[in-house]
Structure formats: C-alpha cells, structure tokens
Design a protein around this motif. Structure first.
Motif, short mmCIF file in Angstrom:
data_model
loop_
_atom_site.label_atom_id
_atom_site.label_comp_id
_atom_site.label_asym_id
_atom_site.label_seq_id
_atom_site.Cartn_x
_atom_site.Cartn_y
_atom_site.Cartn_z
N GLU A 117 4.93 -5.51 12.68
CA GLU A 117 5.80 -6.69 12.57
C GLU A 117 5.14 -7.63 11.57
OE1 GLU A 117 6.87 -8.62 16.15
OE2 GLU A 117 7.72 -6.84 17.09
N ILE A 118 5.89 -8.02 10.56
CA ILE A 118 5.37 -8.89 9.50
C ILE A 118 6.26 -10.13 9.47
CG2 ILE A 118 4.82 -9.07 7.05
CD1 ILE A 118 4.75 -5.97 7.03
N GLN A 119 5.64 -11.27 9.65
CA GLN A 119 6.37 -12.53 9.67
C GLN A 119 6.39 -13.16 8.28
OE1 GLN A 119 8.05 -13.44 12.34
NE2 GLN A 119 7.25 -11.59 13.37
N PRO A 120 7.37 -14.04 8.00
CA PRO A 120 7.41 -14.74 6.71
C PRO A 120 6.11 -15.51 6.48
CG PRO A 120 9.48 -15.02 7.88
CD PRO A 120 8.55 -14.36 8.84
N GLY A 121 5.60 -15.43 5.27
CA GLY A 121 4.39 -16.16 4.90
C GLY A 121 3.11 -15.40 5.16
N GLU A 122 3.17 -14.21 5.74
CA GLU A 122 1.97 -13.44 6.01
C GLU A 122 1.57 -12.60 4.80
OE1 GLU A 122 1.56 -12.60 10.74
OE2 GLU A 122 2.66 -11.13 9.56
N SER A 123 0.31 -12.22 4.79
CA SER A 123 -0.18 -11.28 3.78
C SER A 123 -0.80 -10.10 4.50
CB SER A 123 -1.21 -11.95 2.86
OG SER A 123 -2.31 -12.46 3.59
N LEU A 124 -0.42 -8.89 4.09
CA LEU A 124 -0.85 -7.67 4.75
C LEU A 124 -1.42 -6.71 3.72
CD1 LEU A 124 -0.92 -5.72 7.24
CD2 LEU A 124 1.36 -4.97 6.51
N ALA A 125 -2.65 -6.22 3.99
CA ALA A 125 -3.27 -5.20 3.15
C ALA A 125 -3.08 -3.85 3.81
CB ALA A 125 -4.75 -5.50 2.95
N ILE A 164 -5.74 -11.21 -8.30
CA ILE A 164 -5.91 -11.66 -6.91
C ILE A 164 -5.54 -13.13 -6.77
CG2 ILE A 164 -7.60 -12.05 -5.07
CD1 ILE A 164 -9.03 -9.52 -6.04
N ASP A 165 -6.01 -13.94 -7.71
CA ASP A 165 -5.70 -15.38 -7.67
C ASP A 165 -4.19 -15.61 -7.73
OD1 ASP A 165 -8.38 -15.89 -7.52
OD2 ASP A 165 -8.61 -16.38 -9.66
N GLY A 166 -3.51 -14.87 -8.60
CA GLY A 166 -2.07 -15.03 -8.72
C GLY A 166 -1.34 -14.65 -7.44
N LEU A 167 -1.77 -13.55 -6.81
CA LEU A 167 -1.14 -13.11 -5.56
C LEU A 167 -1.40 -14.10 -4.42
CD1 LEU A 167 -1.98 -9.28 -5.70
CD2 LEU A 167 0.28 -10.33 -5.97
N LEU A 168 -2.65 -14.60 -4.32
CA LEU A 168 -2.97 -15.53 -3.23
C LEU A 168 -2.28 -16.88 -3.43
CD1 LEU A 168 -6.78 -14.76 -2.74
CD2 LEU A 168 -4.83 -13.96 -1.39
N THR A 208 5.53 -13.92 1.18
CA THR A 208 5.05 -12.82 2.01
C THR A 208 4.57 -11.70 1.09
OG1 THR A 208 6.65 -13.37 3.73
CG2 THR A 208 5.63 -11.19 3.84
N LEU A 209 3.33 -11.25 1.29
CA LEU A 209 2.73 -10.26 0.41
C LEU A 209 2.34 -9.02 1.22
CD1 LEU A 209 1.45 -9.30 -2.28
CD2 LEU A 209 -0.63 -10.55 -1.59
N ILE A 210 2.77 -7.86 0.73
CA ILE A 210 2.34 -6.58 1.30
C ILE A 210 1.75 -5.79 0.14
CG2 ILE A 210 3.03 -4.50 2.54
CD1 ILE A 210 5.48 -6.03 3.54
N ALA A 211 0.45 -5.51 0.22
CA ALA A 211 -0.24 -4.87 -0.89
C ALA A 211 -0.94 -3.61 -0.41
CB ALA A 211 -1.26 -5.81 -1.52
N ALA A 212 -0.68 -2.49 -1.12
CA ALA A 212 -1.43 -1.26 -0.89
C ALA A 212 -2.63 -1.30 -1.83
CB ALA A 212 -0.55 -0.05 -1.20
N THR A 213 -3.85 -1.24 -1.27
CA THR A 213 -5.02 -1.47 -2.11
C THR A 213 -6.26 -0.82 -1.52
OG1 THR A 213 -6.41 -3.18 -3.11
CG2 THR A 213 -5.48 -3.66 -0.95
N LEU A 242 -9.75 -8.03 -2.51
CA LEU A 242 -8.39 -8.40 -2.13
C LEU A 242 -8.20 -8.25 -0.62
CD1 LEU A 242 -5.49 -9.24 -2.79
CD2 LEU A 242 -4.99 -6.85 -3.35
N ILE A 243 -8.71 -7.16 -0.05
CA ILE A 243 -8.54 -6.92 1.38
C ILE A 243 -9.15 -8.05 2.21
CG2 ILE A 243 -9.18 -5.38 3.29
CD1 ILE A 243 -9.15 -3.07 1.26
N SER A 244 -10.33 -8.52 1.77
CA SER A 244 -11.04 -9.55 2.55
C SER A 244 -10.29 -10.87 2.57
CB SER A 244 -12.44 -9.75 1.98
OG SER A 244 -12.38 -10.27 0.66
N GLN A 245 -9.41 -11.10 1.61
CA GLN A 245 -8.70 -12.38 1.54
C GLN A 245 -7.27 -12.29 2.07
OE1 GLN A 245 -9.69 -14.84 -2.08
NE2 GLN A 245 -10.55 -12.91 -2.81
N MET A 246 -6.88 -11.12 2.55
CA MET A 246 -5.56 -10.98 3.16
C MET A 246 -5.65 -11.34 4.65
SD MET A 246 -3.63 -9.80 0.63
CE MET A 246 -2.32 -8.69 1.11
N GLN A 247 -4.57 -11.82 5.21
CA GLN A 247 -4.56 -12.26 6.60
C GLN A 247 -4.66 -11.09 7.57
OE1 GLN A 247 -0.96 -14.53 6.96
NE2 GLN A 247 -1.58 -16.08 5.47
#
Length: 548
Positions: A363-371, A512-516, A524-529, A534-539
């Motif tokens: 479940e991914i909510q608006p405004g979340e970031s997922l790696a 990374i700066d642009g995505l964050l 809402t960001l979903i990144a395969a990485t 990048l992973i350490s700065q995702m929620q």
C-alpha cells in the motif's frame, strides 16, 4: 489472451480482392488475344504462299486493333494488380504497426530490427509475388490448355510434343521449389538477424566507443553481411538454374515442332495430322502458337523465386502472429489525469517467459517514496511496468484509490504519472520537444533537474535537434533530460527505473536531488534501484528476491 490481429496472412480487403481478380482476368485475356493476332499473321503468310486472295489492309487493321486491345488490357491488368498488391502490403504493414504499438511486453518473434525489417523490406517481397507470380499462375491454368486444344485440332503430332515437353517444366519447378523455399527462408531469417544486430549496436554505440570495441563491432558486421551475401547468392543460383533448364525444355519443344512442320510442308513427312496433309496456314499457325504455349510456363518459372521469398515472409508473419502477447491497457488517448488517492497491490503475480514472479502486497500513500530493490532479474522493472499498465498481471490486481486498474482507466492513470526509464529514449526532434512534447518548458523543473546548464551549452539552446540516441548529450545529460521529461507536467506519481545506474557520483547526486525535491513538494516516488545513496533517503523499501 492472444492479441487480435487485423487480417490473416494471404487475405485481401474486398477492394483488393476485386482488383486482384480483375487484374488476373485481364492478364489472361491479353495473352489469349495473341492467338487471334497469330491467326491474322498465319492467314496473310499462307495466302502469300498459296496465292489465295486476302485483304492485306483489312488484316493489318485487324492486327493493329487487336494489338491495341491487348496493350490496353495489359496496362489495365498491371494497374489493378498494382493496386491489389499495394492494398495488401499496406494492410499487413498497418497490422504490424498497430499490434506492436498496442501490445504489452517484448515480442518473442525478435527485436526491433527484426520487426522493422519485416514491416519494410520483407513485406515488399510480396509485391513481385502478387504482380508476377499470381497472374502467371492464372495464365498457366488457361493459355496452354487453349493452345493445346488448337494444336489437337490441326495435328496429333504437335499435341504429343507439347504434352511430353510441357509437364516436365512444372515437375522440375516443383523439385527446384523445395530447395528455393529453404534457401529463401534462410535468407529472410538472416536479414532479420542483421537488422537486430544493427539496432543493438547503434543503441550501444557510445558505450562501445568508450570501451574501444569498434573493431570487434566491425568484425561482427562483416561476418553477418558475408553470411547474408552467401544466403542471397544461394537463392540466385537456384533461380538461374531453374531458368536455364526451363529454357532448354521449351527450346527443344519449339525445335521439334518446327522440324516436323518444315518437313511436313516440304512433303517429306506424311504423318502427324488427321489424315490430311498439313496446310501452310496450319503449319505457320502452330509455329506461332508454340512459343506462347511455353511462355506462361517460362513466366511462372521466372517468378518462382518470388513465390519462395513470399512464402518465407508469410511464414514469418505467421510466426509473429503466433506470439502470445497481452494487449496494452488503454487506447493511448489524451484524457484528464486520474486523481491519485493511494496505490494498492494485492496478490500480484506475473508469468515472465518460463518463470512466475509473485510480488508482496503493498500500500503506497500519496507523498510517499518507495525504493524497490533486489538482484537483477527479480522483477523490479516488471513491477514498474505493471503499475504503469504497460504489462497486464497474470493474477491479482492493482488498485488506484477505490478503482482497479483496467483498460477503461489506464490512459487517465498514465496521464497522472511521470516515467523515467533506465535507457534514455529520444525523438529525432528538438530538446524542447523531447521534454515537453510541444508544450512550453517548466523553468523550475529545468533548474531542479540540472537541465538548464545543459541547454546553456548547446549551440541552439533548447531548439537543438537531437537524434534518436540523444546525439550531442552525454549519458548523464541524457538521464537528466529523462528526469525533466518525467517531471515536466508535475505528475502526482513518478516511476523511476534505475535512475542513477552507470552515472558518475556527481551526476547521480544531481538525479537524487531532483527526485527528492519532487517528493518534498508532495509527489509520490516509486524507484527501482540498486543505489544505496538513493535507497537510504527513501521513506520505505521493499526488497524482491528471485521469483518472489
């Protein structure tokens, strides 16, 4: 579910079928008119030999009139056959383009080079088949039988010669046809392989230059082109062999009848006709008709390799049609974005080639970031494509807010989404068009993605034309342009596939700066990485393993 194709191989539209039928009939009629012209010529020459009175002017006008009709029929036949060929080729090409642009996932038939070769040069090999082989086959079914009936009326000997020599030609053509078809199939496959090789090498040209693999690439192309040349020459050798043997049989048949007619008219031979001496008219008429008895067979043999090539292409079309591919969700229409109220993945699974990938419920909510992390081949890119509606899950569902992702809402869902692919893709147009697709560029997005400095270095600014491989941009610059494209319309959701892969540290940090920054503004960001920075700065993080 199998993709529905527009028309099976070998079919024509109603207009195309009508043109093909009319053109074939006119081609046969044009050949039959020569029988009347030959009658006129034989009558005039026989009258000169026997001293019988005949109106030369009337015969000349009849010959010219028949010639005019024959020419008009031949021209009309070619026009109708050309229209039928164009109709069929365009229909098949439209089918290829439509299916490839509305199907999800790659084709097992081949890569982009094979599809492009099939849609262009290979389909064109159907044109000579439709223009030459099919009308030649119709003429073979009619003209030789009519001439055989006329020959039988005048002489049983001439009929025997034609009956003996004529069937040898189709028999030999059938024997040669087996080898020709196999050689043509190998040539068609080789063309597709060479196009795939070219497309792959062009896509990786910059990388190949960096690692100094130019000589190896040249060697690969040399080997592939030599192999194609050998396949092509094999087809031509078979075609020349069949033509040579055919000419031998037809020449022997004409020579035998000419010898018999000559000795019969000289009185040296008294057999071969139906109890009466052969008349000059009958002898001359038979001599004029005999070459035309073999001509349709010669035309059919000359076009035999066209049939072999066409059969090979039609087999490729059948192979392409047999590929089981899911239709792409949505119609590609421009619609209003679907408001994003959260994303839910439930019991999601996807059958990829020979193995099944199952995904955890999310479940991914608006405004979340997922790696989305995991080893290569675990299904990270496939998951992004499933979320975007570019692939259809084998089982389970993807729910956007309160609605399930389907063909009815896929276009609206994608309209609210930004996409950053792992491989940079460009149109052969300006940088501005490659980012905004005709819209004015968002200056904030250009600054946030560090594209503004790139534009400043280009000779023509954002109007600088780019090639399909992003000519004029480095790999890092191309990746930043992809990010700017993904953020251009301020989407509610961004899917990024390996956004920092193969980049230097500074460029990767820019991405990374642009995505964050996008996430900080509520996106809402979903990144395969695989990138730990990048992973350490995702929620949140979800790790996929092979198969699960």
């Amino acid at each position: 579910m199998k993709v529905l194709h527009m028309a099976p191989a070998g079919t024509l539209t109603e207009a195309g079928f009508r043109d093909s039928r009319i053109g074939g009939a006119q081609a046969v009629a044009a050949n039959l008119i020569w029988l009347l012209q030959a009658w006129v010529i034989a009558s005039v020459l026989a009258s000169l030999l026997t001293g019988e009175a005949v109106s030369e002017w009337a015969m000349a006008l009849a010959f010219l009139g028949l010639g005019f009709v024959r020419a008009a029929l031949s021209k009309s036949a070619q026009q109708h056959l050309s229209a039928a060929a164009e109709t069929k080729i365009q229909a098949l090409r439209a089918e290829l383009v439509t299916v490839e642009t509305t199907s999800a996932g790659p084709s097992r038939f081949g890569g982009a080079g094979s599809i492009a070769a099939l849609a262009t040069e290979k389909l064109e090999t159907l044109r000579p088949y439709l223009l030459r082989y099919k009308p030649a086959r119709l003429r073979v079914m009619v003209v030789p039988l009519v001439i055989l009936a006329i020959a039988m009326w005048f002489s049983w000997a001439a009929t025997v010669v034609l009956l003996v020599s004529g069937p040898l030609i189709p028999l030999f053509m059938a024997l040669v046809g087996w080898a020709a078809k196999e050689a043509s199939t190998r040539q068609v496959v080789e063309i597709g392989s060479l196009n795939d090789l070219l497309a792959d090498r062009l896509a990786a040209l910059s990388d190949l230059k960096l690692i100094g693999a130019g000589q190896q690439v040249i060697a690969d192309f040399t080997s592939a082109s030599d192999s194609l040349r050998e396949r092509t020459m094999a087809v031509l050798r078979i075609a020349f062999l069949s033509s040579t043997v055919l000419e031998l049989f037809s020449a022997l048949g004409v020579a035998m009848i000419a010898v018999w007619v000559g000795f019969s008219l000289l009185g040296e031979i008294g057999w071969g006709s139906w109890g009466t001496p052969l008349t000059p008219f009958a002898g001359i008429y038979l001599l004029l008709l005999t070459p035309d008895f073999f001509q349709p067979l010669r035309d059919l043999a000359a076009a035999w390799h066209d049939k072999s090539s066409a059969d090979a292409v039609l087999e490729e079309l059948d192979s392409w049609r047999s590929d089981m591919r899911q239709p792409l969700l949505g119609a590609g229409a421009s619609v209003a974005p679907l408001p994003f109220k959260g994303l839910t993945l439930c019991d999601l699974a996807y059958l990829h080639k020979d193995h099944r990938i199952t995904y955890p419920d999310l479940e991914i909510q608006p405004g979340e970031s997922l790696a989305v992390t995991g080893q290569s081949g675990a299904g990270k890119t496939t998951l992004l494509r499933l979320i975007a509606g570019l692939e259809k899950p084998t089982s389970g569902r993807i729910q956007i807010g309160e609605v399930t992702l389907s063909g009815a809402n896929a276009d609206a869902w994608r309209a609210s989404m930004g996409w950053m692919p792992q491989t940079s893709r460009f149109l052969g147009r300006s940088l501005r068009h490659n980012i905004g697709f005709g819209e004015d560029l968002n200056l904030d997005v250009l600054d946030r993605t560090y594209v503004a400095p790139i534009i400043a270095t280009l000779s023509n600014g954002d109007l600088t034309s780019l090639g399909e491989s992003g000519a004029g941009l480095s790999g890092g610059e191309a990746r930043r342009v992809m990010l700017a494209r993904g953020l251009h319309r301020r989407p509610e959701v961004v899917l990024a596939d390996e956004p920092t892969a193969d980049l230097d540290a500074d460029t990767a940090q820019n991405i990374i700066d642009g995505l964050l920054a996008y996430v900080a503004e509520g996106g809402t960001l979903i990144a395969a990485t695989h990138d730990p920075r990048l992973i350490s700065q995702m929620q949140r993080q979800v790790r996929l393993s092979a198969g699960t």
